[in-house]
Design a protein around this motif. Structure first.
Motif, mmCIF file in Angstrom:
data_model
loop_
_atom_site.group_PDB
_atom_site.id
_atom_site.type_symbol
_atom_site.label_atom_id
_atom_site.label_comp_id
_atom_site.label_asym_id
_atom_site.label_seq_id
_atom_site.Cartn_x
_atom_site.Cartn_y
_atom_site.Cartn_z
ATOM 1 N N UNK A 93 0.872 -1.184 0.000
ATOM 2 C CA UNK A 93 0.000 0.000 0.000
ATOM 3 C C UNK A 93 0.902 1.225 0.000
ATOM 4 N N UNK A 94 0.727 2.094 -0.972
ATOM 5 C CA UNK A 94 1.556 3.302 -1.081
ATOM 6 C C UNK A 94 0.671 4.529 -1.004
ATOM 7 N N UNK A 95 1.294 5.656 -0.673
ATOM 8 C CA UNK A 95 0.529 6.892 -0.527
ATOM 9 C C UNK A 95 1.251 8.050 -1.188
ATOM 10 N N UNK A 96 0.492 8.842 -1.927
ATOM 11 C CA UNK A 96 0.970 10.109 -2.474
ATOM 12 C C UNK A 96 0.423 11.198 -1.574
ATOM 13 N N UNK A 97 1.317 11.911 -0.898
ATOM 14 C CA UNK A 97 0.878 12.896 0.091
ATOM 15 C C UNK A 97 0.501 14.217 -0.574
ATOM 16 N N UNK A 98 -0.186 15.046 0.210
ATOM 17 C CA UNK A 98 -0.814 16.251 -0.327
ATOM 18 C C UNK A 98 0.186 17.274 -0.846
ATOM 19 N N UNK A 99 1.281 17.481 -0.142
ATOM 20 C CA UNK A 99 2.247 18.506 -0.533
ATOM 21 C C UNK A 99 3.594 17.849 -0.810
ATOM 22 N N UNK A 100 3.955 17.645 -2.083
ATOM 23 C CA UNK A 100 5.203 16.937 -2.380
ATOM 24 C C UNK A 100 6.443 17.673 -1.895
ATOM 25 N N UNK A 101 6.383 18.999 -1.801
ATOM 26 C CA UNK A 101 7.576 19.731 -1.389
ATOM 27 C C UNK A 101 7.937 19.430 0.058
ATOM 28 N N UNK A 102 6.944 19.216 0.911
ATOM 29 C CA UNK A 102 7.232 18.893 2.303
ATOM 30 C C UNK A 102 7.344 17.390 2.531
#
Length: 325
Positions: A93-102
């Motif tokens: 299970x992988x996740x793409x988080x809301x703010x890639x810069x942080x």
């Protein structure tokens, strides 16, 4: 087709000095292979809290899971050890988080960050992981991936950073991808490119996607099922076409009416939802939406409605019956 992810009556609460909040309060959902479930609602409705609960990413304490189960791969993730969970995160299970810069490490190259996951989960050598990291960047449409793999996050544009986050999430070929607001802060053209990219990769690898978003336009184009949340609770669950054509919960109807309409000649006036979302520290009695609901009845201030089937395959948490159109 069986579900690759199933959540049953999940409860999570945060025990803080200021009080106890319940951002995940009786959430149930299921996602099948190759299917996209969109989770929508205003800020503070419990969308991201539910997504982070799937991977048990909330710090414990203050978070305590007080009930329910999260089943993936035939296992209840709430019963696994932290070591076992580390083997699942980013791998199954992988996740793409809301703010890639942080979310990206500013001190490591993009290629090194992708390779780290590959070495951890697949036991690859440095050179093998580096080669696969370059392939992952190529798959998400990043030009000259051999060169870009050696660059740092600040050298990427917002859209490119989001592509890099997707490459990192998909490098180990997970069965489930959680995408938390993957198009936030991107212009409309780049938003469309990111969603087309996710759809293409989903078709190629057969992933299930849990899409967290505020954008109902993205939902209409991308989702198969929609879960609407309010005040930490699920309030409507149905196929995407049914939600847009015949919402059965007044909150869902209000969300749709507050959305800009491009299909109406000359546009249509916005109809904002009055008031504000409820405080999770002191939620109202009864249905949490009743103080803002134009269709509220006296019993709405006393009863907490359960998510029940209002039509075949269409569930809503409301005392009202029949269509709300």
């Amino acid at each position: 087709m069986s579900a690759v992810l199933e959540i049953n009556d999940l409860h999570a609460e945060f025990r803080l000095d200021a009080g106890t909040v319940k951002p995940v309060n009786g959430v149930s959902l299921s996602v099948e292979e190759g299917q996209t479930l969109a989770v929508v609602g205003e800020s503070g409705s419990g969308k991201t809290a539910t997504a982070l609960s799937i991977l048990r990413l909330h710090p414990t304490p203050p978070c305590v899971y007080t009930g329910g189960e999260i089943v993936a791969g035939g296992r209840d993730l709430l019963k696994l050890s932290e070591r076992e969970m580390r083997g699942i995160r980013g791998n199954e299970i992988a996740m793409v988080f809301q703010d890639p810069m942080t979310s990206l490490n500013p001190l490591k190259t993009i290629g090194a960050q992708i390779a780290e996951s590959l070495r951890l989960h697949q036991g690859l050598s440095r050179s093998e992981a580096r080669s696969k990291a370059v392939d992952a960047l190529r798959e998400v449409g990043i030009p000259t991936p051999e060169r870009r793999a050696g660059e740092y996050p600040h050298q990427f544009s917002g859209g490119m950073r989001q592509r890099a986050m997707i490459a990192m999430a998909l490098a180990c070929r997970p069965k489930i991808l959680i995408a938390d607001e993957p198009t936030t802060a991107l212009d409309v053209t780049v938003q469309a490119q990111i969603m087309e990219l996710l759809a293409g990769l989903q078709e190629r690898f057969g992933m299930a996607i849990v899409l967290i978003t505020h954008d109902l336009g993205v939902v209409a184009r991308s989702a198969d099922q929609v879960l609407v949340m309010y005040g930490g609770r699920p309030v409507e669950l149905a196929p995407v076409d049914d939600v847009f054509a015949d919402p059965r919960m007044p909150y869902t109807r209000a969300l749709l009416r507050s959305m800009p309409r491009g299909d109406v000649p000359g546009g249509a006036p916005l109809d904002p939802i009055p008031g504000a979302p409820p405080s999770l520290f002191a939620p109202p009695r009864g249905c949490a939406f009743h103080p803002r609901c134009a269709l509220a009845r006296p019993e709405c201030a006393e009863l907490v409605p359960e998510l029940t089937e209002k039509a075949p395959g269409h569930k809503a948490a409301c005392v009202l019956e029949g269509s709300l159109r």
